[in-house]
Structures are given as structure tokens and as C-alpha cells.
Design a protein around this motif. Sequence first.
Motif, PDB file in Angstrom:
ATOM      1  N   VAL A   7     -11.805  57.867   6.976  1.00 10.33           N
ATOM      2  CA  VAL A   7     -11.561  57.628   5.559  1.00 10.33           C
ATOM      3  C   VAL A   7     -12.424  56.456   5.121  1.00 10.33           C
ATOM      4  O   VAL A   7     -12.138  55.300   5.421  1.00 10.33           O
ATOM      5  CB  VAL A   7     -10.077  57.350   5.273  1.00 10.33           C
ATOM      6  N   VAL A  32     -14.175  61.252   4.489  1.00  7.16           N
ATOM      7  CA  VAL A  32     -13.708  61.174   3.102  1.00  7.16           C
ATOM      8  C   VAL A  32     -14.349  59.952   2.446  1.00  7.16           C
ATOM      9  O   VAL A  32     -14.318  58.851   3.009  1.00  7.16           O
ATOM     10  CB  VAL A  32     -12.178  61.043   3.041  1.00  7.16           C
ATOM     11  N   GLU A  34     -14.843  57.884  -1.483  1.00  7.33           N
ATOM     12  CA  GLU A  34     -14.514  57.809  -2.908  1.00  7.33           C
ATOM     13  C   GLU A  34     -15.743  58.017  -3.783  1.00  7.33           C
ATOM     14  O   GLU A  34     -15.667  58.595  -4.862  1.00  7.33           O
ATOM     15  CB  GLU A  34     -13.873  56.462  -3.228  1.00  7.33           C
ATOM     16  N   THR A  76     -13.648  61.618  -4.084  1.00  7.69           N
ATOM     17  CA  THR A  76     -12.194  61.504  -4.220  1.00  7.69           C
ATOM     18  C   THR A  76     -11.699  60.419  -3.273  1.00  7.69           C
ATOM     19  O   THR A  76     -12.270  60.223  -2.196  1.00  7.69           O
ATOM     20  CB  THR A  76     -11.481  62.833  -3.935  1.00  7.69           C
ATOM     21  N   ARG A  77     -10.658  59.713  -3.679  1.00 14.20           N
ATOM     22  CA  ARG A  77     -10.176  58.607  -2.846  1.00 14.20           C
ATOM     23  C   ARG A  77      -8.859  58.965  -2.168  1.00 14.20           C
ATOM     24  O   ARG A  77      -8.115  59.837  -2.630  1.00 14.20           O
ATOM     25  CB  ARG A  77      -9.985  57.349  -3.694  1.00 14.20           C
ATOM     26  N   ALA A  78      -8.606  58.280  -1.085  1.00 18.19           N
ATOM     27  CA  ALA A  78      -7.329  58.445  -0.390  1.00 18.19           C
ATOM     28  C   ALA A  78      -6.253  57.703  -1.161  1.00 18.19           C
ATOM     29  O   ALA A  78      -6.472  56.585  -1.648  1.00 18.19           O
ATOM     30  CB  ALA A  78      -7.433  57.898   1.029  1.00 18.19           C
ATOM     31  N   LEU A  90      -5.052  62.851  -0.842  1.00 25.06           N
ATOM     32  CA  LEU A  90      -6.202  62.528  -1.673  1.00 25.06           C
ATOM     33  C   LEU A  90      -5.841  62.590  -3.152  1.00 25.06           C
ATOM     34  O   LEU A  90      -4.899  63.271  -3.544  1.00 25.06           O
ATOM     35  CB  LEU A  90      -7.362  63.491  -1.383  1.00 25.06           C
TER      36      LEU A  90
END
Length: 389
Positions: A7, A32, A34, A76-78, A90
Motif C-alpha cells: 500500500v 496500491v 493514491e 485511489t487511496r486506502a 479502498l
Amino acid sequence: MRTMAVVGASLAGLSAARSLRKRGYDGRLVLVGEELHRPYDRPPLSKEFLAGALGEAELALERDDEDLQAEWVLGTRATGLDRTERAIRLADGREIRADGVVVATGAAARTLPGTEGLAGVHVLRTLDDARALRDELALGGRLVVIGGGFVGAEVASTAYALGLDVTVVEAAPTPLAGPLGAAMGAVVSALHADHGVRLLCGAGVKGLGGERRVDAVLLEDGRSVPADTVVVGVGARPCVDWLDGSGIALDNGVKCGADGRTTLAGVVAVGDCANWYDPHTGAHRRVEHWTGALERPDTAVATLLAGGAREPGVPRPAYFWSDQYGVRIQFVGHAAGADEVTVEEGSTGDRSFLAVYRRAGRPVAVLGMNQPRLFTRWRKQLTSAATGS
């Protein structure tokens, strides 16, 4: 392990992914991020890229021959981590379940309260930040940099070379006293005065002037510094809010051991968000340096793959560098706790010297200005003494 999730898709996350593959992990690998961008190099953002000497393609960190066989989930952010299911939630509603998780969500630039929506006010942390600031600096005029740390100093240096009128405002009596100590911090920050850049120390910022666009920086002592553009360089906060309620201990970032392990099994932390235990100082500290994001993830990944059944080694002393006004500044070790600093080569007046920090006669840190060869030798010696290798 069938699925590993990293992440954070900057240098620390990419380094972790590379280490996973290098250490033989051949399962599903998900990264992942952002930002929409693939991993890119951040140090040039305040220097060559901001000056227009380096293009975006040259910032790319992935090698042409590199194939991580990874799934990239970008833009996309966690927002959360379910400790029971080990599922990463997410912002777009998706969920990623993983057997092992590497937290590499980095840090975000701190801002000044009440400046939202005021044109001409910038921070510098991401590629998009650098694009916007570069466009502003191309217009010329008066730049005020709030914060005399390394990023602020590099922006000031770059803007000076572009022909802007530059002022640096620093709340502390001496810039860079934290990482370098007061005496050497004063020497390094004197580069501003050497080049006609105004440095206002001990000056707290009360606010910014202007209705739709900034036109001044208002100081707590009543002074007003005219500005066409303002860069806020007052540090960064670790991006760990998404881990609230996960069972992972948070304290100035993700609190973890010398090997990156967190308080939740199967989760390690790396990069700017990781508050690692440092056996050199006997305390936890975050290391927001490029070399830490490059080197330390391999230790954390080894711990993750071993299920925690691994004794952590001693990390290499922290190292960072900065380029300001044509001067290469290099530092390794920890200035805190040193009881003496001696100049071993050159002269501080000439801005070309090597200084050694000692505690009870033992070297604990080294600072070099325009002394790359000698600094490299000292860095090797300090690293060897610290790690026993």
C-alpha cells in the motif's frame, strides 16, 4: 502466501515489491497508490525538474527491463485495514484481501491553516505539486519560502537560479539545527546570504495576505513580506489515518521494530510513514530520506516472508544529501547527542569542508560540503563501525 499487497506506490513501495520478487515470492502482488502516476523519483522535484532541466519521463523509477508481474491499483487511496480478514479497503469501494501487507503510504506535506483556495500558495511533495509550482516560478516575481529545511532551501536555490527575488522565513533561530546541530546548521544555511537570498530567522508566520491570490506573508512580529508566490515547507505528516482501528500501534507514523514489523502479524511498514526502532539511538524515529526508502524495505520484506521468525540486523546509519546553490551537501549518522564537532578538512568559510561529529570521542555523524570523495570514505567507515560489517 498467495497474495501480497503493498500500500503505497512510491520508492519505498516499489523497493518492497522488488525485494519480494528478488527473495523468491512468486504469488499475486498488488501495489496500491493514491496518485495516478507510476513510481517516480522525488528528490529532483525541488531541483532539476522545478528548473525545467529534467522531464517527467526521466523521473521514472521503473527500469525498462523490469517486470514485477504486479497488479497496479492507482488513483485511489486506502481507507482502512480489517485486521480479521486482513482486507484493505479502498476509497473507490474495492477491497483487497492479502496474506501479507507492506504499509508504504508515506507522508503528506503540512499546510498552513486558512490558506485553502488562495492562489499562489504551494507545497512541494508530489509530481503534481511540482508541475504547478514550476508554472508559477516561470512567471518570475517575488517568492517567499516558509520553512528553512532542506526542501525549502532547495526550492529557494532553484528559484534564485531562475532569477526570482527570494526570501526564506524560518521560525527557529537557526535553520537545520535539528538534523545538523546549531553550529553546522548556521553554516549550511548561510548559503542563502552568500547568494543574496534573504533569510529571516526566528520569525513565526501569523498568516497570509491577499483575497483571491496571495500578496504577502504576515509575520507574528508585525512585519509583512511581499510575495507573488509562496511555498510552504514546514514538514510532513505520516499518512497513517487509514490504519486507525486496525490494531497497529501508531505513534508519529507506524510504530515498528528495527526490522519493520508492526504490532499486527503479517504487516510491516517502510518509508516515510514508518517509525522504526533505531538501535543506534535506542529510540524510535522516522527517516524521511531517499536512501531509507530504497534500502530498508528489503529488511522488512525478509521479516514478512519469514513470518517474523527472523532476528533484525543493525540498519545502516541514515544518509541524505542536498544540492543548494551549486553546493553538494551530504550527511550520514545522527547529530543528536554529539558532544563535539570538528572540521577535519577544508574551511567552513569557503563552504567546502568535512566535519565529524563525535560522542565521547567516537564518530557518530559526518557532514560534507563539496567534499564527495572524502565524505564517501568517512561514510564507509561510519557504516562499517555501526553495522560491524
